[in-house]
Design an enzyme around this catalytic site. Structure first.
Site, mmCIF file in Angstrom:
data_model
loop_
_atom_site.group_PDB
_atom_site.id
_atom_site.type_symbol
_atom_site.label_atom_id
_atom_site.label_comp_id
_atom_site.label_asym_id
_atom_site.label_seq_id
_atom_site.Cartn_x
_atom_site.Cartn_y
_atom_site.Cartn_z
ATOM 1 N N SER A 268 0.945 -1.275 -0.147
ATOM 2 C CA SER A 268 -0.027 -0.175 -0.049
ATOM 3 C C SER A 268 1.283 1.174 0.019
ATOM 4 O O SER A 268 0.158 2.192 -0.395
ATOM 5 C CB SER A 268 -0.909 0.244 1.205
ATOM 6 O OG SER A 268 -0.421 -0.184 2.658
ATOM 7 N N HIS B 216 -5.214 -3.654 -2.404
ATOM 8 C CA HIS B 216 -4.966 -2.957 -3.548
ATOM 9 C C HIS B 216 -4.716 -3.319 -5.314
ATOM 10 O O HIS B 216 -4.591 -2.865 -6.037
ATOM 11 C CB HIS B 216 -3.733 -1.786 -3.412
ATOM 12 C CG HIS B 216 -3.480 -1.194 -2.169
ATOM 13 N ND1 HIS B 216 -3.982 0.155 -2.444
ATOM 14 C CD2 HIS B 216 -2.785 -1.572 -0.886
ATOM 15 C CE1 HIS B 216 -4.170 0.691 -0.986
ATOM 16 N NE2 HIS B 216 -3.768 -0.157 -0.046
ATOM 17 N N LYS C 286 -11.472 0.211 -2.163
ATOM 18 C CA LYS C 286 -10.783 1.021 -3.046
ATOM 19 C C LYS C 286 -11.133 0.411 -4.068
ATOM 20 O O LYS C 286 -12.117 1.200 -4.960
ATOM 21 C CB LYS C 286 -8.869 0.184 -2.466
ATOM 22 C CG LYS C 286 -8.917 0.617 -1.751
ATOM 23 C CD LYS C 286 -7.544 0.010 -1.067
ATOM 24 C CE LYS C 286 -7.316 -0.061 0.176
ATOM 25 N NZ LYS C 286 -6.931 1.326 1.264
HETATM 26 C C1 PLP Z 1 -2.923 -3.588 2.479
HETATM 27 C C2 PLP Z 1 -4.557 -2.873 3.006
HETATM 28 N N1 PLP Z 1 -5.500 -4.448 3.340
HETATM 29 C C3 PLP Z 1 -6.745 -3.636 4.174
HETATM 30 C C4 PLP Z 1 -6.733 -2.510 4.730
HETATM 31 C C5 PLP Z 1 -7.739 -2.226 4.951
HETATM 32 O O1 PLP Z 1 -8.693 -1.535 4.155
HETATM 33 P P1 PLP Z 1 -9.895 -1.004 4.356
HETATM 34 O O2 PLP Z 1 -10.000 -0.012 4.368
HETATM 35 O O3 PLP Z 1 -10.989 -1.323 4.087
HETATM 36 O O4 PLP Z 1 -10.670 -1.336 5.941
HETATM 37 C C6 PLP Z 1 -6.266 -1.474 3.802
HETATM 38 C C7 PLP Z 1 -6.169 0.048 3.503
HETATM 39 O O5 PLP Z 1 -5.740 1.345 3.481
HETATM 40 C C8 PLP Z 1 -4.706 -1.690 3.225
HETATM 41 O O6 PLP Z 1 -3.771 -0.296 2.483
#
Ligand code: PLP
Length: 407
Positions: free
Chosen positions: A185, A213, A244
């Protein structure tokens, strides 16, 4: 002793930033005018830090489905999945996700964060070992902690280091679970899944890939990094988010494991929280249809990502990974990064400011994320505004005037 004393350092650091003229962690978008534009501080702003990869937040099929679902099912479910919070549409979405990801089953969670907490704490317990990539998202760190498992970090994207650690752990733990991300991310780089999968098979471990992502972004059908790298068969659990490319709120995990469904009665993050609201579920169903039916969205995303990537490199910025819809521009220190971020905002471009300890290896980043909904003109305009920034940066370097003092 005040209960908030423990935050003195953090709040001191934050106040300094705010005194310098803006709060990068408290940006308020007063008006969202499209998937790529909003008004911030009264200024029309191009949004280049929203993870809205396919631009589906304003797609008519998605918004219509959300509105219709509110009218049909109401604004919320007022209950958890194991009580009154499972509607037919939750089940239908789970079947559609399983079908889309070509897996036997899927569970939907209220957020991607909870999906990771739920899976890690649900799959691993005190007698197990989790091996996690060192650059993992906070939700993975938190899920590991919650599981009570022995947690071992291996070097980012380093299959040899994973191999060595697994060899050392040969006699420890009942089950071993490796956790990585499809696209990371912060820096936008991809996990070398084929190498990791080979190590995983050799050590008889399980592999969970968080494709937060990469769903809708990578792979011929948009299933993510595992599809793009041809290693889906080696992946036991795929986590994802709706926040996303799918343009809503929620998360999921999909798997072929025949006993996967038992987590509906054993995973606390699934059981003890209200289920996703009908509008999110409905818009995500429409978004998955868009991903299936419109591969051109993905093509547009990558064309835009390539154009911005090339533009920033040509301007002399240091970009942290190969081409990706996440373009992380590295700046030398926190002060420069903050000033650059602030100046870009004043030029009408919003990107994310990412600072240590939230970044790998203590790097300071302007983190851009590109959307299929950006027009080529918008990407060109973003490049022009970065060019202005580059000029201001080099000017402030030569005359040693702080960047914030310009204009
Ligand atoms: C790699 C990754 N996993 C999980 C999440 C969590 O997602 P959510 O925004 O749906 O809680 C994010 C959010 O930025 C992320 O970048």
């Amino acid at each position: 002793m005040d209960v908030f004393d423990k935050y003195a350092l953090v709040s001191g650091r934050h106040s300094k930033v705010v005194q310098a003229g803006a709060d990068p962690f408290g940006v308020c978008i007063n008006e969202v005018t499209s998937a790529t534009r909003g008004r911030i501080n009264g200024r029309d702003t191009i949004l280049v830090g929203t993870n809205n990869y396919l631009g589906l937040t304003f797609d008519p099929a998605c918004t219509d489905a959300a509105v219709a679902a509110i009218r049909e099912y109401g604004t919320g479910t007022t209950g958890s999945r194991i009580a009154n919070g499972t509607y037919a549409i939750h089940r239908e979405l789970e079947r559609e996700i399983a079908d889309f990801m070509q897996r036997r089953g899927a569970l939907v969670f209220p957020t991607g964060y909870q999906a990771n907490l739920g899976m890690l704490a649900g799959l691993a317990g005190p007698r197990d070992v989790i091996l996690m990539d060192a650059d993992s998202h906070s939700s993975i760190y938190d899920g590991c902690r919650l599981s009570g498992a022995t947690v071992v970090r291996f070097r980012h994207n380093n299959a040899d280091d994973l191999d060595r650690r697994l060899a050392r752990l040969a006699d420890q733990g009942e089950c071993k679970l490796i956790v990585v991300e499809g696209i990371y991310s912060m820096l936008g780089d991809q996990a070398p899944l084929a190498e990791l999968a080979e190590v995983k098979e050799r050590h008889g471990a399980y592999l969970l890939v968080d494709e937060a992502h990469s769903v809708g972004v990578l792979g011929e059908h948009g299933r993510g990094a595992a599809e793009a790298q041809g290693v889906e068969a080696a992946v036991d659990f795929i986590a994802g988010t709706f926040s996303k490319s799918l343009g809503a709120v929620g998360g999921f995990v999909a798997s072929d494991h025949p006993k996967f469904d038992v987590l509906r009665f054993c995973c606390r993050q699934y059981m003890f929280t209200a289920s996703s609201c009908p509008s999110s579920i409905a818009s995500v169903r429409a978004a998955f249809r868009r991903i299936r039916e419109q591969p051109e969205l993905r093509q547009r995303l990558w064309a835009n990502a390539g154009a911005l990537y090339d533009g920033l490199i040509a301007l002399g910025f240091e970009v942290c990974s190969a081409r990706s819809p996440i373009i992380a521009v590295r700046l030398p220190d926190e002060q420069t990064a903050f000033r650059a971020w602030h100046r870009l905002l004043e030029h009408g471009v919003y990107v994310n400011l990412a600072l240590p300890p939230g970044t790998p290896n203590g790097v300071c980043l302007l983190r851009c994320s590109v959307s299929a909904a950006h027009t080529p003109d918008e990407i060109a305009e973003v490049c022009r505004r970065f060019a202005r920034l580059a000029a201001e940066l080099s000017e402030s370097e030569t005359d040693e005037t702080p960047l914030a003092a310009h204009g």
